[in-house]
Design a protein around this motif. Structure first.
Motif, PDB file in Angstrom:
ATOM      1  N   ASP A 107       0.696  -1.197  -0.007  1.00 17.32           N
ATOM      2  CA  ASP A 107       0.017  -0.022  -0.200  1.00 17.32           C
ATOM      3  C   ASP A 107       0.869   1.313  -0.027  1.00 17.32           C
ATOM      4  O   ASP A 107       0.660   2.210  -0.513  1.00 17.32           O
ATOM      5  CB  ASP A 107      -0.982  -0.005   1.235  1.00 17.32           C
ATOM      6  N   GLY A 110       2.868   1.513  -3.401  1.00 15.62           N
ATOM      7  CA  GLY A 110       2.088   1.921  -4.265  1.00 15.62           C
ATOM      8  C   GLY A 110       1.702   3.412  -4.170  1.00 15.62           C
ATOM      9  O   GLY A 110       1.690   3.993  -5.292  1.00 15.62           O
ATOM     10  N   PHE A 111       1.404   3.809  -3.238  1.00 14.76           N
ATOM     11  CA  PHE A 111       0.897   5.195  -3.028  1.00 14.76           C
ATOM     12  C   PHE A 111       2.261   6.116  -3.166  1.00 14.76           C
ATOM     13  O   PHE A 111       2.363   7.205  -3.842  1.00 14.76           O
ATOM     14  CB  PHE A 111       0.600   5.688  -1.322  1.00 14.76           C
ATOM     15  N   GLN A 124       4.400  -5.249  -7.769  1.00 16.12           N
ATOM     16  CA  GLN A 124       4.064  -5.966  -6.721  1.00 16.12           C
ATOM     17  C   GLN A 124       4.588  -7.102  -6.509  1.00 16.12           C
ATOM     18  O   GLN A 124       4.380  -8.119  -7.149  1.00 16.12           O
ATOM     19  CB  GLN A 124       2.636  -6.123  -6.406  1.00 16.12           C
ATOM     20  N   SER A 135      -4.587  -7.041  -1.269  1.00 15.58           N
ATOM     21  CA  SER A 135      -4.184  -6.139  -1.413  1.00 15.58           C
ATOM     22  C   SER A 135      -3.285  -5.787  -3.069  1.00 15.58           C
ATOM     23  O   SER A 135      -3.139  -4.519  -3.241  1.00 15.58           O
ATOM     24  CB  SER A 135      -3.465  -5.529  -0.355  1.00 15.58           C
ATOM     25  N   SER A 136      -2.615  -6.836  -3.355  1.00 15.50           N
ATOM     26  CA  SER A 136      -2.031  -6.621  -4.436  1.00 15.50           C
ATOM     27  C   SER A 136      -2.763  -6.590  -5.800  1.00 15.50           C
ATOM     28  O   SER A 136      -2.180  -6.347  -7.060  1.00 15.50           O
ATOM     29  CB  SER A 136      -0.971  -7.739  -4.537  1.00 15.50           C
ATOM     30  N   THR A 141      -4.295   1.940  -3.049  1.00 16.54           N
ATOM     31  CA  THR A 141      -2.884   2.279  -2.311  1.00 16.54           C
ATOM     32  C   THR A 141      -3.212   3.285  -1.249  1.00 16.54           C
ATOM     33  O   THR A 141      -4.242   3.741  -1.338  1.00 16.54           O
ATOM     34  CB  THR A 141      -2.010   2.716  -3.081  1.00 16.54           C
ATOM     35  N   ASN A 150      -6.481   3.894   6.066  1.00 13.49           N
ATOM     36  CA  ASN A 150      -6.597   3.900   4.551  1.00 13.49           C
ATOM     37  C   ASN A 150      -7.256   5.298   3.967  1.00 13.49           C
ATOM     38  O   ASN A 150      -7.686   5.168   3.118  1.00 13.49           O
ATOM     39  CB  ASN A 150      -7.176   2.666   3.776  1.00 13.49           C
ATOM     40  N   GLY A 153      -4.835   8.120   0.006  1.00 10.81           N
ATOM     41  CA  GLY A 153      -4.132   7.105  -1.090  1.00 10.81           C
ATOM     42  C   GLY A 153      -4.559   7.470  -2.486  1.00 10.81           C
ATOM     43  O   GLY A 153      -5.112   8.618  -2.787  1.00 10.81           O
TER      44      GLY A 153
ATOM     45  N   ARG B 118      -8.661   8.142  -1.230  1.00  7.89           N
ATOM     46  CA  ARG B 118      -8.320   8.023  -2.663  1.00  7.89           C
ATOM     47  C   ARG B 118      -9.036   8.584  -3.932  1.00  7.89           C
ATOM     48  O   ARG B 118      -9.262   8.326  -5.098  1.00  7.89           O
ATOM     49  CB  ARG B 118      -8.479   6.513  -3.026  1.00  7.89           C
TER      50      ARG B 118
END
Lengths: 366, 366
Positions: A107, A110-111, A124, A135-136, A141, A150, A153, B118
């Protein structure tokens, strides 16, 4: 090796699933844009697998960033370690980030990829069962905020996901169970056939049988990829993936991130969703027994933490992202294998189910 | 009122340009998704215009976040004030952020909108000439990192941009000039006709003549919108918008953000680009005289800060985002009104032009 293609137009990407993949340069190199690569990992996974990954990257100029391990570090300060590393190594827009770790690393990496110079490529390499099946896949992210999980993101897709089941060998049993919660979720929400397969094979998964793992991961990724492809930015059907998560986030928020694993909270959350579905007359008592049995065999919690109160649940759920304009939304089960989004759950039904679960519940530290 | 449509498929949006627009609810309300609105402004602009904007939002539930003013605050800590405000007011995914301020507020509010849960909607109300002609068009959002400007951010488009020229009345003259640097840039890089209009009308713009302002802002937005539509994520022609910026960023980085205004640094940067273009034999001496004359009438710097060294320029430019795989890229002028990206500038030509400019340069605090 199995390949699942996630179909998102010009953001489509492949998921490779198999054994020994970390040592396959041919899986990595086609997805790397220039000579710059930055491995983002954490202090637990890095020492175990980072050098094996580095060998697969041949002569790429490899920056490396090792983050502190754990959900408690999924914040701005840790995210900034990635930016620091990239800028100190003078990485430009053509760099490729590789996330080597579980959901937290994925996460955050990715972000960071979404935000570094307004977007660079990333790959990933999920190292936990949870991140491999959940999560992949899907492009979510982000990081946590003290006021919510979360909350900050981006939706951002990787160039590829490389799932090497060998990496699960070093994972604690509790984390395998947490990953199985998400696997079971795919069965419950939309794949009754897979749910039956899981009921027959759950012990093989707990024992890390390679063939069973590859099958369950592939089927999970296929289920998630299908839903994400239909609804990349979570306007509709993707909400079904939150089965168990509204309750689960409340548990995680109340106990503090990391006391229960995310998958454990989702396990208890799915049980609550099943019980609420029974309360509404949708599931039969025997259906609820099946859900409970499967979660138990996966060594997951089947009730809310006994220290929590109904009011704590309600307070945390009202700031959950699944709230639309102040109305509580739940993902519940019309049948086993058929989830729906419900906007009009009665407060007293909700309170009743929560109280019953809490009364039968577990100690906080699962 | 003039309307420029930015054509980006499902991310298209209108730019409204005129006088008195801040008091027009009909411009705002159609772009607001729910009852939740959050005005993001700063400590300078807020006291002047926030209540006027609030009146136009009628009975929307208005959270407000006031940021400290200045480029020095364009960082994670300030960005987090927006997230704090949104979460404390329990804003959900259907909230709409409104950026009321200059480029810094717009960049940070835009990145907050891109990242909050997001991605949520936002509206730009740029209050400086610079942000009206530049940073509110094109979807670049972000914050600075100690090691580089705008290194962390997102490409993210607003729902609408509302440009009220009345707001320029309270802007210091120096900031008007800084905005005119970007206006002049559009003429230089691709619109020779507009460049000639500017040479005839630059004094009217400095004096804030409303008709001249509306025309210059519209033409600037049209030029930028055309380029952005052709290249939303800066893979090609959008690089032309960086005319003057590679040099300009080096100046800002060396002096510390905020000592020279961004537009001032870009003004000096465009002069350097013109001089380097002359050195390469593309511009005639008289062309360079025209550029210098126009910048002077706009009260902009026409040389590098005299405290800087050539080596400082080179050091800062090599981490600039405009670097591809280690090669220095410049946007230079084939002719007035025709910019091109150049990859193969000779180091000695570059050093010569920088040294000549520095030798004729201004004190650091312009």
């Amino acid at each position: 090796m199995q390949i699942v293609q996630v179909d998102l137009g010009d953001r489509s990407y492949p998921i490779y699933i198999g054994s020994g993949l970390l040592a396959e340069p041919s899986l990595f190199l086609p997805h790397i844009k220039s000579d710059q690569v930055c491995i983002v990992t954490n202090s637990t996974v890095g020492p175990l697998y980072q050098s094996r990954l580095q060998s697969s990257l041949k002569d790429k100029q490899g920056a490396q960033v090792q983050l502190p391990d754990g959900e408690a570090h999924k914040n701005f300060a840790t995210l900034n370690l990635i930016f620091d590393g990239l800028l100190q190594a003078r990485h430009n827009r053509n760099t490729t980030l590789i996330a080597l770790g579980g959901g937290v690393v994925g996460d955050m990496c990715g972000f960071a990829a979404a935000s570094y110079q307004r977007g660079v490529n990333f790959i990933q390499v999920p190292t936990t069962l949870l991140s491999q099946v959940d999560s992949s896949v899907g492009g979510k992210t982000g990081i946590n905020h003290p006021l919510g999980k979360n909350m900050i993101g981006a939706f951002y897709q990787p160039q590829a996901v490389i799932i090497d089941i060998d990496l699960l060998a070093t994972l604690p049993a509790r984390e395998i169970s947490a990953g199985l919660a998400e696997v079971i979720k795919y069965g419950l929400l939309g794949d009754a056939e897979f749910l039956r397969w899981l009921e027959l094979n759950i012990e093989r998964l707990v024992a890390l049988d390679p063939d069973a793992l590859i099958y369950a991961i592939r089927r999970s990724c296929e289920n998630k990829a299908k839903i994400v492809a239909a609804d990349e930015r979570e306007g509709g059907v993707r909400a079904l993936l939150n089965l168990g998560h509204t309750f689960g986030h409340a548990i995680e928020t109340q106990l503090g991130y990391g006391n229960w694993l995310h998958g454990e909270a989702v396990g208890a959350g799915m049980m609550l969703a099943a019980e609420l579905s029974e309360k509404l007359g949708w599931l039969a008592a025997k259906d609820v027994v099946r859900v409970r049995g499967l979660l138990e065999k996966a060594q997951l919690p089947i009730a809310a933490p006994k220290s929590m109160t109904v009011d704590q649940f309600l307070a945390h759920m009202s700031v959950d992202k699944k709230v639309m304009d102040g109305r509580l939304r739940f993902v519940l089960l019309k049948a086993l294998g058929e989830a729906v989004v419900v906007n009009d759950v009665g407060l007293s039904d909700l309170q009743h189910v929560l109280q019953a679960s809490i009364s039968s519940g577990l100690a906080d530290t699962h």
